[in-house]
Write an enzyme that holds these catalytic residues in place. Structure first.
Site, mmCIF file in Angstrom:
data_model
loop_
_atom_site.group_PDB
_atom_site.id
_atom_site.type_symbol
_atom_site.label_atom_id
_atom_site.label_comp_id
_atom_site.label_asym_id
_atom_site.label_seq_id
_atom_site.Cartn_x
_atom_site.Cartn_y
_atom_site.Cartn_z
ATOM 1 N N LYS A 71 0.841 -1.209 0.000
ATOM 2 C CA LYS A 71 0.000 0.000 0.000
ATOM 3 C C LYS A 71 0.876 1.259 0.000
ATOM 4 O O LYS A 71 0.625 2.214 -0.746
ATOM 5 C CB LYS A 71 -0.918 -0.001 1.231
ATOM 6 C CG LYS A 71 -1.671 1.302 1.474
ATOM 7 C CD LYS A 71 -2.608 1.676 0.337
ATOM 8 C CE LYS A 71 -2.926 3.165 0.340
ATOM 9 N NZ LYS A 71 -3.734 3.588 -0.801
ATOM 10 N N ARG A 83 3.139 1.089 -22.799
ATOM 11 C CA ARG A 83 3.763 0.799 -21.502
ATOM 12 C C ARG A 83 4.242 2.061 -20.792
ATOM 13 O O ARG A 83 5.058 1.997 -19.891
ATOM 14 C CB ARG A 83 4.920 -0.196 -21.687
ATOM 15 C CG ARG A 83 4.434 -1.611 -21.980
ATOM 16 C CD ARG A 83 5.559 -2.592 -22.207
ATOM 17 N NE ARG A 83 6.354 -2.267 -23.379
ATOM 18 C CZ ARG A 83 6.009 -2.568 -24.632
ATOM 19 N NH1 ARG A 83 4.875 -3.196 -24.872
ATOM 20 N NH2 ARG A 83 6.790 -2.230 -25.636
ATOM 21 N N THR A 133 -0.026 13.663 -14.585
ATOM 22 C CA THR A 133 0.054 15.053 -15.053
ATOM 23 C C THR A 133 0.723 15.946 -14.019
ATOM 24 O O THR A 133 0.526 15.768 -12.819
ATOM 25 C CB THR A 133 -1.352 15.625 -15.357
ATOM 26 O OG1 THR A 133 -2.270 14.971 -14.509
ATOM 27 C CG2 THR A 133 -1.743 15.461 -16.777
ATOM 28 N N CYS A 169 -2.604 10.988 1.381
ATOM 29 C CA CYS A 169 -1.973 9.715 1.012
ATOM 30 C C CYS A 169 -0.565 9.872 0.456
ATOM 31 O O CYS A 169 0.389 9.339 1.023
ATOM 32 C CB CYS A 169 -2.864 8.983 0.022
ATOM 33 S SG CYS A 169 -4.434 8.538 0.762
HETATM 34 N N1 LIG Z 1 -8.609 9.842 2.023
HETATM 35 C C1 LIG Z 1 -8.257 8.994 1.080
HETATM 36 O O1 LIG Z 1 -8.470 9.201 -0.113
HETATM 37 C C2 LIG Z 1 -7.589 7.695 1.439
HETATM 38 C C3 LIG Z 1 -7.371 6.752 0.425
HETATM 39 C C4 LIG Z 1 -6.772 5.538 0.769
HETATM 40 C C5 LIG Z 1 -6.387 5.307 2.080
HETATM 41 N N2 LIG Z 1 -6.589 6.262 3.035
HETATM 42 C C6 LIG Z 1 -6.182 5.974 4.412
HETATM 43 O O2 LIG Z 1 -7.364 5.748 5.169
HETATM 44 C C7 LIG Z 1 -7.184 6.228 6.514
HETATM 45 C C8 LIG Z 1 -8.261 7.228 6.847
HETATM 46 O O3 LIG Z 1 -8.124 8.357 6.015
HETATM 47 P P1 LIG Z 1 -9.232 9.490 5.994
HETATM 48 O O4 LIG Z 1 -8.891 10.373 4.836
HETATM 49 O O5 LIG Z 1 -10.589 8.892 6.061
HETATM 50 O O6 LIG Z 1 -8.916 10.232 7.389
HETATM 51 P P2 LIG Z 1 -9.847 11.286 8.159
HETATM 52 O O7 LIG Z 1 -8.937 12.123 8.961
HETATM 53 O O8 LIG Z 1 -10.787 11.929 7.177
HETATM 54 O O9 LIG Z 1 -10.721 10.371 9.132
HETATM 55 C C9 LIG Z 1 -10.247 9.795 10.292
HETATM 56 C C10 LIG Z 1 -11.354 9.904 11.338
HETATM 57 O O10 LIG Z 1 -10.939 9.150 12.475
HETATM 58 C C11 LIG Z 1 -11.434 9.808 13.621
HETATM 59 N N3 LIG Z 1 -10.724 9.314 14.800
HETATM 60 C C12 LIG Z 1 -9.505 9.687 15.271
HETATM 61 N N4 LIG Z 1 -9.195 9.004 16.386
HETATM 62 C C13 LIG Z 1 -10.241 8.163 16.645
HETATM 63 C C14 LIG Z 1 -10.507 7.197 17.647
HETATM 64 N N5 LIG Z 1 -9.644 6.963 18.625
HETATM 65 N N6 LIG Z 1 -11.694 6.537 17.595
HETATM 66 C C15 LIG Z 1 -12.587 6.785 16.609
HETATM 67 N N7 LIG Z 1 -12.375 7.687 15.629
HETATM 68 C C16 LIG Z 1 -11.215 8.361 15.642
HETATM 69 C C17 LIG Z 1 -11.215 11.262 13.316
HETATM 70 O O11 LIG Z 1 -12.027 12.097 14.130
HETATM 71 C C18 LIG Z 1 -11.607 11.329 11.829
HETATM 72 O O12 LIG Z 1 -12.966 11.660 11.652
HETATM 73 C C19 LIG Z 1 -5.780 6.817 6.552
HETATM 74 O O13 LIG Z 1 -4.896 5.838 7.019
HETATM 75 C C20 LIG Z 1 -5.475 7.120 5.104
HETATM 76 O O14 LIG Z 1 -4.098 7.117 4.836
HETATM 77 C C21 LIG Z 1 -7.199 7.436 2.746
#
Ligand SMILES: NC(=O)c1ccc[n+]([C@@H]2O[C@H](COP(=O)([O-])OP(=O)(O)OC[C@H]3O[C@@H](n4cnc5c(N)ncnc54)[C@H](O)[C@@H]3O)[C@@H](O)[C@H]2O)c1
Length: 431
Positions: free
Chosen positions: A213, A253, A258, A267
């Site tokens: 990842k 390939r 962009t 990310c």
């Molecule tokens: N945003 C994307 O496009 C994307 C894509 C792929 C992977 N990810 C991964 O997914 C994960 C989440 O990303 P996101 O963008 O949704 O983050 P985000 O910050 O939008 O959401 C995280 C949420 O977790 C909550 N939180 C924090 N501590 C907590 C706890 N102890 N108990 C319950 N809730 C708690 C926060 O209040 C927040 O609302 C990350 O690891 C990110 O790297 C994100």
């Protein structure tokens, strides 16, 4: 036969909320857990600013439907969730501050979960993590419950690959990679994950999936850095960068991304910092990846220098000029402005003494330099930098914009969206 599933999603952010609703749409009974009380209040009232759509409905409409159907509700209480579910997906983030990953949200989520974990529960970590986190951090924290992972409860990791803006579709159709801490954990997690995912699922070792990842994100960061350098070359050589990339990508390939005003969001900029601690520990040099990060971070500075140069050719200085910035989100058609290059751009412009008026109709957060309309941003501006596309910007009448700007305006097009004919009336830079 309709399947049934009880599940809690921990962390209701850009991933967790649409993921919860994807489960609810498929008929699961879903409890969303988050520590933010205002967020939980909004969600339970059907309010969300996320720009996700599926089958003609907005995320807020899907949320309202699922709340009304009683298939989804949000809470701050792990106890309340635990009384209703046996499956958990953790989607809290690991932010990076000054190059250091902050584990405290993931640690806190596990510490809350450990108090309510029951025999037979399945826990799937779906956050992007430092490789090793599932087995070295989450497992020992959850085993403080007295329950043994793999025997009393089941533990797995599945990476999250969706792109914001396409979440609902990609939760279903994006191939998934996952691993369990033992065969039974993998089997149970697979069942939970394929409740929503219809695409191919690859099962491998947990550390491989965690690391994969991270490198999936890093390769995009490096690809973009490479393209930024191609763009600088093309500019000086008098070649159109976008045309150059379009032609190169006709090779089957070759897949160049962009160039743009930098790389933002949660990310890509964070990915390298999830790898570096381990690389340092095992004595591995990742200098190509570090250089790529620096190149992408330096793009806002390059833009500011370009604007400064063109303004001085027009007899003006950046100090004292008004600069309109169009877009604050980290990518097009998004409301997410975390680690967003436009904010860095604004900071650099202000340091150079410019007055910045930034406009982004999709970003709900307020900033001192953010204005409420396109007109407010461009009126009396000496320069305009177009960094993020939003729906409203597709309708822009560029002649009207020029009419509102000061004499001899400078326009920087970071999106290949400003008509070339404008260059007869203004300085137009395309990056
Ligand atoms: N945003 C994307 O496009 C994307 C894509 C792929 C992977 N990810 C991964 O997914 C994960 C989440 O990303 P996101 O963008 O949704 O983050 P985000 O910050 O939008 O959401 C995280 C949420 O977790 C909550 N939180 C924090 N501590 C907590 C706890 N102890 N108990 C319950 N809730 C708690 C926060 O209040 C927040 O609302 C990350 O690891 C990110 O790297 C994100």
């Amino acid at each position: 036969m309709t399947k049934s599933l009880n599940i809690a999603v921990i962390g209701l952010g850009f991933i967790g909320l649409p993921l919860s609703l994807s489960y609810a749409r498929k008929g699961a009974n879903v409890v969303g857990i988050d520590v933010s009380e205002p967020l939980i209040r909004d969600i339970n009232q059907g309010i969300s600013h996320h720009l996700e759509y599926f089958e003609g409905k907005s995320l807020a409409d899907i949320l309202k439907d699922q709340l009304a159907a009683g298939r989804f509700k949000a809470t701050t209480s792990y106890e309340e969730a635990a009384s209703q579910v046996n499956n958990y997906i953790i989607t809290v983030g690991i932010p990076v501050k000054n190059g250091d990953p902050e584990m405290r949200y993931l640690t806190a989520a596990c510490e809350s979960l450990v108090g309510v974990l029951k025999k037979g529960d399945t826990v799937i970590l779906r956050s992007t993590v430092i490789p090793g986190s599932t087995e070295d951090l989450v497992k020992p924290l959850l085993e403080k419950s007295g329950l043994k992972a793999g025997e009393d409860f089941y533990l797995a990791y599945a990476s999250e690959r969706i792109a914001e803006g396409r979440a609902f579709e990609e939760f279903i159709n994006m191939p998934l990679a996952m691993g369990g801490i033992n065969e039974e954990s993998a089997k149970r997690a697979h069942e939970v994950l394929t409740f929503v995912t219809e695409a191919e699922v690859t099962i491998s070792d947990i550390k491989v999936v965690e690391t994969s990842k991270v490198i999936e994100n890093v390769q995009r960061d490096v690809n973009i850095a490479m393209v930024q350098q191609f763009a600088r070359f093309a500019e000086k050589a008098g070649i159109d960068t976008f045309e150059l990339i379009r032609v190169a990508n006709t090779h089957k390939r070759v897949n160049l991304l962009t160039p743009g005003p930098g790389v933002g969001g949660y990310c890509l900029p964070n990915a390298l910092y999830y790898l570096l601690p381990k690389a340092k520990e095992i004595g591995v040099n990742l200098d190509l990846l570090e250089t790529a990060r620096q190149i992408n971070d330096s793009v806002p500075r390059i833009l500011v220098n370009m604007v400064g140069e063109k303004l001085s050719e027009a007899g003006k200085t950046l100090a004292g000029s008004k600069v309109a910035v169009l877009g604050l989100a980290m990518k097009d058609f998004s409301n997410d402005d975390r680690i967003s290059p436009p904010h860095h751009l604004v900071q650099l412009l202000e340091e150079a003494g410019a007055h910045v008026a930034a406009y982004d109709p999709a970003v709900p957060a307020r900033y001192p330099y953010k204005v409420d309309s396109l007109g407010d941003a461009v009126s009396g501006a000496d320069a305009l930098i177009y960094v993020t596309v939003q729906e409203e910007f597709l309708e822009i009448d560029w002649d009207e914009v020029l009419g509102k700007m000061n004499q001899n305006p400078v326009l920087v097009d970071g999106k290949n969206r400003i008509p070339r004919s404008i260059s007869e009336k203004a300085v137009l830079i395309r990056i």
